[in-house]
Structures are given as structure tokens and as C-alpha cells.
Design a protein around this motif. Structure first.
Motif, PDB file in Angstrom:
ATOM      1  N   MET A 184     -30.724 -26.966  41.113  1.00 50.21           N
ATOM      2  CA  MET A 184     -31.940 -26.296  40.637  1.00 50.21           C
ATOM      3  C   MET A 184     -32.560 -27.034  39.460  1.00 50.21           C
ATOM      4  O   MET A 184     -33.775 -27.268  39.432  1.00 50.21           O
ATOM      5  N   LEU A 185     -31.735 -27.407  38.499  1.00 57.84           N
ATOM      6  CA  LEU A 185     -32.287 -28.074  37.319  1.00 57.84           C
ATOM      7  C   LEU A 185     -32.870 -29.435  37.692  1.00 57.84           C
ATOM      8  O   LEU A 185     -33.942 -29.825  37.191  1.00 57.84           O
ATOM      9  N   GLY A 186     -32.205 -30.163  38.569  1.00 62.14           N
ATOM     10  CA  GLY A 186     -32.738 -31.450  38.999  1.00 62.14           C
ATOM     11  C   GLY A 186     -34.088 -31.300  39.674  1.00 62.14           C
ATOM     12  O   GLY A 186     -35.013 -32.089  39.437  1.00 62.14           O
ATOM     13  N   ALA A 187     -34.226 -30.267  40.520  1.00 58.90           N
ATOM     14  CA  ALA A 187     -35.505 -30.023  41.191  1.00 58.90           C
ATOM     15  C   ALA A 187     -36.589 -29.655  40.192  1.00 58.90           C
ATOM     16  O   ALA A 187     -37.743 -30.072  40.326  1.00 58.90           O
ATOM     17  N   GLY A 188     -36.229 -28.865  39.189  1.00 61.08           N
ATOM     18  CA  GLY A 188     -37.213 -28.474  38.187  1.00 61.08           C
ATOM     19  C   GLY A 188     -37.667 -29.635  37.324  1.00 61.08           C
ATOM     20  O   GLY A 188     -38.862 -29.795  37.044  1.00 61.08           O
ATOM     21  N   LEU A 189     -36.726 -30.472  36.911  1.00 59.71           N
ATOM     22  CA  LEU A 189     -37.070 -31.596  36.041  1.00 59.71           C
ATOM     23  C   LEU A 189     -37.927 -32.625  36.767  1.00 59.71           C
ATOM     24  O   LEU A 189     -38.863 -33.189  36.190  1.00 59.71           O
ATOM     25  N   ASN A 236     -41.371 -20.444  40.063  1.00 57.47           N
ATOM     26  CA  ASN A 236     -40.644 -21.664  40.416  1.00 57.47           C
ATOM     27  C   ASN A 236     -39.954 -22.242  39.182  1.00 57.47           C
ATOM     28  O   ASN A 236     -38.763 -22.607  39.228  1.00 57.47           O
ATOM     29  N   HIS A 237     -40.666 -22.326  38.076  1.00 53.48           N
ATOM     30  CA  HIS A 237     -40.079 -22.871  36.850  1.00 53.48           C
ATOM     31  C   HIS A 237     -38.972 -21.969  36.325  1.00 53.48           C
ATOM     32  O   HIS A 237     -37.958 -22.458  35.801  1.00 53.48           O
ATOM     33  N   LEU A 238     -39.151 -20.665  36.458  1.00 51.18           N
ATOM     34  CA  LEU A 238     -38.105 -19.729  36.030  1.00 51.18           C
ATOM     35  C   LEU A 238     -36.825 -19.966  36.820  1.00 51.18           C
ATOM     36  O   LEU A 238     -35.725 -20.017  36.249  1.00 51.18           O
ATOM     37  N   ALA A 239     -36.967 -20.131  38.143  1.00 50.49           N
ATOM     38  CA  ALA A 239     -35.798 -20.297  39.004  1.00 50.49           C
ATOM     39  C   ALA A 239     -35.127 -21.652  38.832  1.00 50.49           C
ATOM     40  O   ALA A 239     -33.902 -21.763  38.942  1.00 50.49           O
ATOM     41  N   GLU A 240     -35.924 -22.693  38.545  1.00 47.02           N
ATOM     42  CA  GLU A 240     -35.357 -24.036  38.514  1.00 47.02           C
ATOM     43  C   GLU A 240     -35.043 -24.542  37.107  1.00 47.02           C
ATOM     44  O   GLU A 240     -34.139 -25.367  36.949  1.00 47.02           O
ATOM     45  N   LEU A 241     -35.756 -24.074  36.114  1.00 47.65           N
ATOM     46  CA  LEU A 241     -35.564 -24.606  34.761  1.00 47.65           C
ATOM     47  C   LEU A 241     -34.874 -23.633  33.809  1.00 47.65           C
ATOM     48  O   LEU A 241     -34.305 -24.075  32.804  1.00 47.65           O
ATOM     49  N   VAL A 242     -34.926 -22.353  34.109  1.00 49.03           N
ATOM     50  CA  VAL A 242     -34.342 -21.352  33.198  1.00 49.03           C
ATOM     51  C   VAL A 242     -33.066 -20.751  33.784  1.00 49.03           C
ATOM     52  O   VAL A 242     -32.001 -20.775  33.154  1.00 49.03           O
ATOM     53  N   ALA A 243     -33.151 -20.210  34.997  1.00 55.73           N
ATOM     54  CA  ALA A 243     -32.015 -19.500  35.591  1.00 55.73           C
ATOM     55  C   ALA A 243     -30.734 -20.340  35.654  1.00 55.73           C
ATOM     56  O   ALA A 243     -29.642 -19.799  35.412  1.00 55.73           O
ATOM     57  N   PRO A 244     -30.799 -21.651  35.965  1.00 55.77           N
ATOM     58  CA  PRO A 244     -29.545 -22.419  36.068  1.00 55.77           C
ATOM     59  C   PRO A 244     -28.686 -22.378  34.817  1.00 55.77           C
ATOM     60  O   PRO A 244     -27.452 -22.461  34.907  1.00 55.77           O
ATOM     61  N   TRP A 245     -29.308 -22.247  33.663  1.00 60.84           N
ATOM     62  CA  TRP A 245     -28.535 -22.251  32.414  1.00 60.84           C
ATOM     63  C   TRP A 245     -27.672 -21.008  32.255  1.00 60.84           C
ATOM     64  O   TRP A 245     -26.777 -20.970  31.406  1.00 60.84           O
ATOM     65  N   PHE A 246     -27.893 -19.984  33.073  1.00 61.75           N
ATOM     66  CA  PHE A 246     -27.169 -18.732  32.920  1.00 61.75           C
ATOM     67  C   PHE A 246     -26.120 -18.508  34.002  1.00 61.75           C
ATOM     68  O   PHE A 246     -25.494 -17.457  34.029  1.00 61.75           O
ATOM     69  N   VAL A 247     -25.908 -19.483  34.884  1.00 64.87           N
ATOM     70  CA  VAL A 247     -24.950 -19.278  35.970  1.00 64.87           C
ATOM     71  C   VAL A 247     -23.507 -19.269  35.477  1.00 64.87           C
ATOM     72  O   VAL A 247     -22.613 -18.829  36.205  1.00 64.87           O
ATOM     73  N   PHE A 248     -23.276 -19.738  34.258  1.00 61.91           N
ATOM     74  CA  PHE A 248     -21.917 -19.718  33.694  1.00 61.91           C
ATOM     75  C   PHE A 248     -21.731 -18.601  32.669  1.00 61.91           C
ATOM     76  O   PHE A 248     -20.673 -18.492  32.063  1.00 61.91           O
ATOM     77  N   TRP A 249     -22.744 -17.793  32.475  1.00 65.40           N
ATOM     78  CA  TRP A 249     -22.690 -16.740  31.458  1.00 65.40           C
ATOM     79  C   TRP A 249     -21.899 -15.533  31.955  1.00 65.40           C
ATOM     80  O   TRP A 249     -21.483 -15.490  33.114  1.00 65.40           O
ATOM     81  N   PRO A 354     -19.282 -43.382  47.655  1.00 64.69           N
ATOM     82  CA  PRO A 354     -19.310 -43.532  49.118  1.00 64.69           C
ATOM     83  C   PRO A 354     -19.082 -42.238  49.886  1.00 64.69           C
ATOM     84  O   PRO A 354     -19.525 -42.126  51.033  1.00 64.69           O
ATOM     85  N   LEU A 355     -18.413 -41.265  49.271  1.00 59.81           N
ATOM     86  CA  LEU A 355     -18.116 -40.010  49.964  1.00 59.81           C
ATOM     87  C   LEU A 355     -19.121 -38.903  49.646  1.00 59.81           C
ATOM     88  O   LEU A 355     -18.941 -37.760  50.079  1.00 59.81           O
ATOM     89  N   ASP A 356     -20.165 -39.205  48.898  1.00 61.16           N
ATOM     90  CA  ASP A 356     -21.216 -38.221  48.565  1.00 61.16           C
ATOM     91  C   ASP A 356     -20.633 -36.974  47.903  1.00 61.16           C
ATOM     92  O   ASP A 356     -21.067 -35.846  48.173  1.00 61.16           O
ATOM     93  N   LEU A 357     -19.670 -37.159  47.014  1.00 60.08           N
ATOM     94  CA  LEU A 357     -18.996 -36.010  46.413  1.00 60.08           C
ATOM     95  C   LEU A 357     -19.833 -35.335  45.335  1.00 60.08           C
ATOM     96  O   LEU A 357     -19.791 -34.117  45.183  1.00 60.08           O
ATOM     97  N   VAL A 358     -20.573 -36.110  44.562  1.00 57.21           N
ATOM     98  CA  VAL A 358     -21.446 -35.557  43.519  1.00 57.21           C
ATOM     99  C   VAL A 358     -22.761 -36.334  43.576  1.00 57.21           C
ATOM    100  O   VAL A 358     -22.775 -37.541  43.348  1.00 57.21           O
ATOM    101  N   ASN A 359     -23.838 -35.622  43.870  1.00 50.92           N
ATOM    102  CA  ASN A 359     -25.121 -36.281  44.096  1.00 50.92           C
ATOM    103  C   ASN A 359     -26.190 -35.728  43.169  1.00 50.92           C
ATOM    104  O   ASN A 359     -25.965 -34.751  42.447  1.00 50.92           O
ATOM    105  N   THR A 360     -27.345 -36.344  43.208  1.00 52.86           N
ATOM    106  CA  THR A 360     -28.486 -35.831  42.462  1.00 52.86           C
ATOM    107  C   THR A 360     -29.537 -35.349  43.453  1.00 52.86           C
ATOM    108  O   THR A 360     -29.707 -35.934  44.523  1.00 52.86           O
ATOM    109  N   TYR A 361     -30.226 -34.265  43.099  1.00 50.67           N
ATOM    110  CA  TYR A 361     -31.116 -33.610  44.037  1.00 50.67           C
ATOM    111  C   TYR A 361     -32.507 -33.411  43.427  1.00 50.67           C
ATOM    112  O   TYR A 361     -32.731 -33.627  42.246  1.00 50.67           O
ATOM    113  N   GLY A 362     -33.414 -32.967  44.265  1.00 52.38           N
ATOM    114  CA  GLY A 362     -34.776 -32.700  43.829  1.00 52.38           C
ATOM    115  C   GLY A 362     -35.701 -32.647  45.026  1.00 52.38           C
ATOM    116  O   GLY A 362     -35.394 -33.191  46.095  1.00 52.38           O
TER     117      GLY A 362
END
Length: 515
Positions: A184-189, A236-249, A354-362
Motif C-alpha cells: 500500500m505504501l509503495g503504491a501511494g508513494l 485513495n491517499h488515506l488507504a495507501e499513505l495513512v492506513a498502512p502505518w497502523f497495521v502493526f498498532w 531470484p525467488l521473488d521473496l521480497v519485492n517492491t510494488y506500485g
């Protein structure tokens, strides 16, 4: 769910939860992941041969040969792009892997999963992603492999019951939250950096009309009042730039963040045809919710089974140890994706191992203001001018006919339609396989024809094929002609060609598509 009992001051029994549990969370995550896998393998069953089969538009054998030559050997190629198809890539192999993956995915969707099945699904789908070339170059392909890899460690090694006695390891739940945070944060940024219309809240003035494959409701969304569309951008900005910061709260904040993200994905599902991307993105977002919430939503029968499993739970130190090792691995592999995310030159939808274990999205870092579409047309006439009778090849999803409402396709994906959306904003030089497609249409090739909604020349192949570039725009609802689309011709994208065209033959030979 883990609880403690005690008598309160009124003499009645009260139940107090000690900590959140995730038995139901695991159940829902695996079912939805299984559904995503099933759809992805079904797409392969239906489309893989005309795309990368031995007679496909981009044959997998030729691709593997070129990778091997570039890297020095098949072994080096396998290490860079791990895939079962390095060992066996005939048409039979492609279809067999697709069907095995589909059957296993249906098992998981039905509620029967263990680590071995999920390992198999991960390996099988990664095998397609790594040899699928541009047909599999979308962000949700590596997102599915990353999500599938994490899911392996939610399950016992062998126990396939919907509610096994081994509890879901909490570190893996955290890894799913880490995944949805990065998605989400990658898509927002990328949006905030990529296009001014995301920053001035006008992006949705254009998005519903110019997105890859509009859906049945896209035109309705497009003609909403501008005030509503601007509000949609801010959501959209709320979901991608704000909400991700609270998933560990703590619980309330985490549930709220997860709810916003899921609601946002549902909105995207309703407003367009973005393949299985949004359904897949919901999967890690479900890790924000614990059993306390699911117990209020799911049928009592499932809740009771989860309670019975917890009552008989057997702690597995080996599962816990493996979960922490995987967490450490993911933490180390996250350094480059996070560095990319924080960079002003952020790139999206890229793998770093090579195994696509951790990627970047957007997604949609830029939004087109105009919709272009390349339409392949054929004629039986000897005349190649506009005076000839040209019949279009109708796409299954992309607009061609002006009075045809956009169909609901997602979560299924039409890979030709998606690539032609990209191609329409470029030239044939960047998409040389479109010339190969012309050759196949000139021969009424069944595989190529099957990628379209129908064959305008069922009796015999056309004499000439051309490709025309059009600009499409939504027609206003309620117009007297009953139009869904307006369009204007912008000229030829590919000139008329027949089977004896020397330029065509020379190009196909240079690409080794014909002898």
C-alpha cells in the motif's frame, strides 16, 4: 481463542481474552489465497499455449535458449530465473503444470492445505512467472509468489485439515502485515511522486476511462460529480499513505486500518477489471483482523471448529523456530525494497532476488489523460485503402464496438488485452510480437484467434491484416444513439500486410518465428 475465566463481583462468570488469536484468520487467508491461485492457473490453462507454447507468440523454448546464451549456460539461467520449465518446456509440460496447479489450488480453496501443497503451488506458479516474459510482467505475479511463499509457513507440514492442531505462528501473521504495509505504501508513494494529478486530486477525472480494461460500472464512475471523484482520490491517499502505518498498532487501530484497505480494494474491484490484483491484495490485509472480529462475521459452525482446534492445540516449537528464521530472512531481504521505496527515483513492481521473496510494488504512478486502442482489422478485398471492407477482431475485454458495454472480466485476466493496452501507447517496435500475431491471423491460427472474442473470417483467412490506432472516450449516458464509446481514428499502427509481404517475411525470419 485463548481466554481466561473468572467470577465477577455480581457472581456471574466472565470471559477475558488474554491475547488475540488467529485460527480463523489463517482459515480465511488460505481460502482466499487458494482462490487467487486457482484463477491464476485457470488463466494459464486457457492462454499459456497461444502465448508461450511451441507455436505461441513468444515461444518459451526460444526464450530459454536466449537466456542461456546470454548468461552462459542453462545452469546460470536457472539460478537467475528458477523454473521447472528449464527441464521440460513442451506444450504438454505447460498444460500439465497449469492443471496440477489448478487442482491443488482448488484443494486449498476448499479448505485443505498444508505446507507441502503450498510449496508446490509456489514452485509451479513461479515457474510460469519466470518464463512468461512480458505476459507475466505484472506486479501481481510476483505479489502472488511472495504471498504464496509466506503462506507456506502458516501451515503444518502434513496436516491438511481446515483447522489443524498447530496454531498459526504469530511471526508469519506479522510478515503478512509487513507485506500489506509495503504494497500500500509503495503504491501511494509512486502516485505522489509520479503524477501531479494525484497531488491535486484530479486523477479520477481520467482513470476510469483510461484504465487498462474498464468494467461494467466504469462509465458510471467516470461521470460522477467532480467533487465525488476528488473525494475518491483523498480516500485513495488515506488507504495507501495513512492506513498502512497502523497495521502493526493495537487492535482497534489495526482493525480500522485493515477495514479501510479492504474497503478500498472492493471499490477498485467494482470500478474496473484489474485482474486478480485487488483480490490478492486483500489476502495480507486480512492479517490485520484477529479471531475476535472473525467470530462476529463467520458462521458459528466455523467459529466452533476453530475453538475446538484451539482447545486441542499442540504447540510446535519447530514451526515457531522456522517462522522466526523466515522473519529474519524477510527482514534482510527487505532492505533493498525499502531503500527503493524511500528513493525519489522509486521504481515499482520489481523483484530483488531470484525467488521473488521480497519485492517492491506500485500501480498507476501516472494516469493517462486519453485512451488509445489498437484494433486489428482484416479484409478479403484486394484494395488496402479505407474503401475496402475492413472487419475488426473484437477483443474479449478492450473496447472495440461502440455500443458494447465493457464486460466483467476480473479476477480473470486477459493477457493479450492487457498487453495491447500498453502497446497502444507505444509503437510496434516495442511490441514486435504484434507482427507475429498478424502472421497468425493471416493463417486463421486457432490459438491466436482464441485470444479474441471471435473470428470475423471463419470460412477462410483474410487477404490483408492491418492495425489501426483509435482514441476512445466514454459517450455520455442517455445519448440518443445508445453509444457506450466515442472514437476517432488516429491512423495506421501497422500497415496492411498479406502472407507474401516481403517486409513481414523478412522480419519473422529475423526473429526466428518462421524458417
Amino acid at each position: 481463542m485463548e481466554v481466561a475465566t473468572n467470577w465477577n463481583t455480581s457472581g456471574t462468570l466472565s470471559i477475558r481474552r488474554l491475547r488475540p488469536t488467529y485460527w480463523l484468520t489463517r482459515y480465511v487467508i488460505l481460502r482466499l489465497l487458494g482462490l487467487n491461485y486457482a484463477i491464476a492457473f485457470l488463466v494459464a490453462i486457457n492462454q499459456i499455449l497461444p502465448l508461450i507454447g511451441s507455436k505461441g507468440l513468444l515461444p518459451v523454448g526460444m526464450y530459454l535458449k536466449r537466456v542461456s546464451n546470454a548468461l552462459g549456460s542453462d545452469t546460470a539461467g536457472f539460478m537467475r530465473l528458477p523454473s521447472l520449465f528449464w527441464f521440460w518446456h513442451s506444450n504438454t509440460a505447460l498444460i500439465t503444470v497449469a492443471w496440477v496447479g489448478f487442482i491443488l489450488a482448488c484443494l486449498v480453496t476448499a479448505g485443505y492445505a498444508n505446507a507441502l501443497i503450498l510449496v508446490a503451488l509456489w514452485v509451479l506458479y513461479m515457474s510460469f512467472v519466470h518464463v512468461g516474459q512480458e505476459w507475466y510482467g505484472y506486479g501481481w505475479e510476483i505479489q502472488l509468489t511472495e504471498t504464496g511463499f509466506l503462506a507456506i509457513f502458516l501451515c503444518p507440514l502434513l496436516d491438511m485439515r481446515p483447522f489443524p492442531r498447530r496454531p498459526p505462528p504469530y511471526p508469519v501473521i506479522l510478515l503478512f502485515r509487513w507485506l500489506i504495509f509495503r504494497i500500500m505504501l509503495g503504491a501511494g508513494l509512486i502516485k505522489m511522486r509520479g503524477d501531479v494529478i494525484w497531488r491535486n486530486a484530479t486523477a479520477l477525472y481520467y482513470h476510469f476511462e483510461t484504465q487498462p480494461i474498464p468494467g461494467p460500472l466504469s462509465r458510471t464512475f467516470h461521470f460522477l460529480p467532480h467533487s465525488v471523484l476528488r473525494t475518491g482520490v483523498w480516500f485513495n491517499h488515506l488507504a495507501e499513505l495513512v492506513a498502512p502505518w497502523f497495521v502493526f498498532w493495537p487492535r482497534l487501530a489495526r482493525h480500522t486500518a485493515g477495514g479501510i484497505i479492504v474497503l478500498f480494494q472492493i471499490n477498485l474491484i467494482l470500478s474496473g477489471n484489474l485482474s486478480f490484483l485487488n483480490w490478492l491484495t486483500i489476502v495480507p490485509a486480512l492479517a490485520c483482523f484477529d479471531d475476535g472480529l472473525w467470530a462476529r462475521i463467520l458462521p458459528r459452525r466455523l467459529v466452533r471448529k476453530a475453538e475446538e482446534a484451539e482447545a486441542l492445540a499442540i504447540e510446535s516449537q519447530s514451526m515457531t523456530n522456522v517462522a522466526w528464521v523466515v522473519t529474519a530472512l524477510i527482514g534482510c531481504l527487505s532492505i533493498r525494497p525499502i531503500t527503493n521505496m524511500l528513493s525519489p527515483r522509486q521504481i515499482m513492481n520489481t523483484n530483488f532476488d531470484p525467488l521473488d521473496l521480497v519485492n517492491t510494488y506500485g500501480a498507476f504512478g501516472t494516469v493517462g489523460r486519453k485512451r488509445y486502442n489498437v484494433v486489428f482489422e482484416g479484409t478479403m478485398d484486394a484494395d488496402t485503402s479505407n474503401n475496402a471492407i475492413w472487419k475488426p477482431y473484437i477483443y474479449k475485454g478492450l473496447p472495440v464496438e461502440l455500443n458494447r458495454r465493457s464486460p466483467q472480466i476480473a479476477p480473470y485476466q486477459l493477457r493479450l488485452d492487457w498487453q495491447m493496452w500498453f502497446a497502444s501507447m507505444s509503437t510496434p517496435n516495442d511490441y514486435p510480437w504484434t507482427v507475429h500475431l498478424v502472421w497468425k491471423l493471416l493463417h486463421n491460427d486457432p490459438g491466436a484467434i482464441g485470444l479474441f472474442a471471435g473470428n470475423p473470417f471463419p470460412e477462410q483467412p483474410p487477404r490483408y491484416i492491418r492495425a489501426v490506432l483509435y482514441r476512445y472516450s466514454f459517450a455520455k449516458p442517455g445519448n440518443s444513439e445508445g453509444l457506450v464509446w466515442n472514437r476517432e481514428s488516429l491512423g495506421l499502427w501497422l500497415p496492411p500486410m498479406d502472407v507474401n509481404d516481403r517486409r513481414l517475411l523478412s522480419f519473422l525470419k529475423s526473429e526466428e518465428w518462421i524458417e
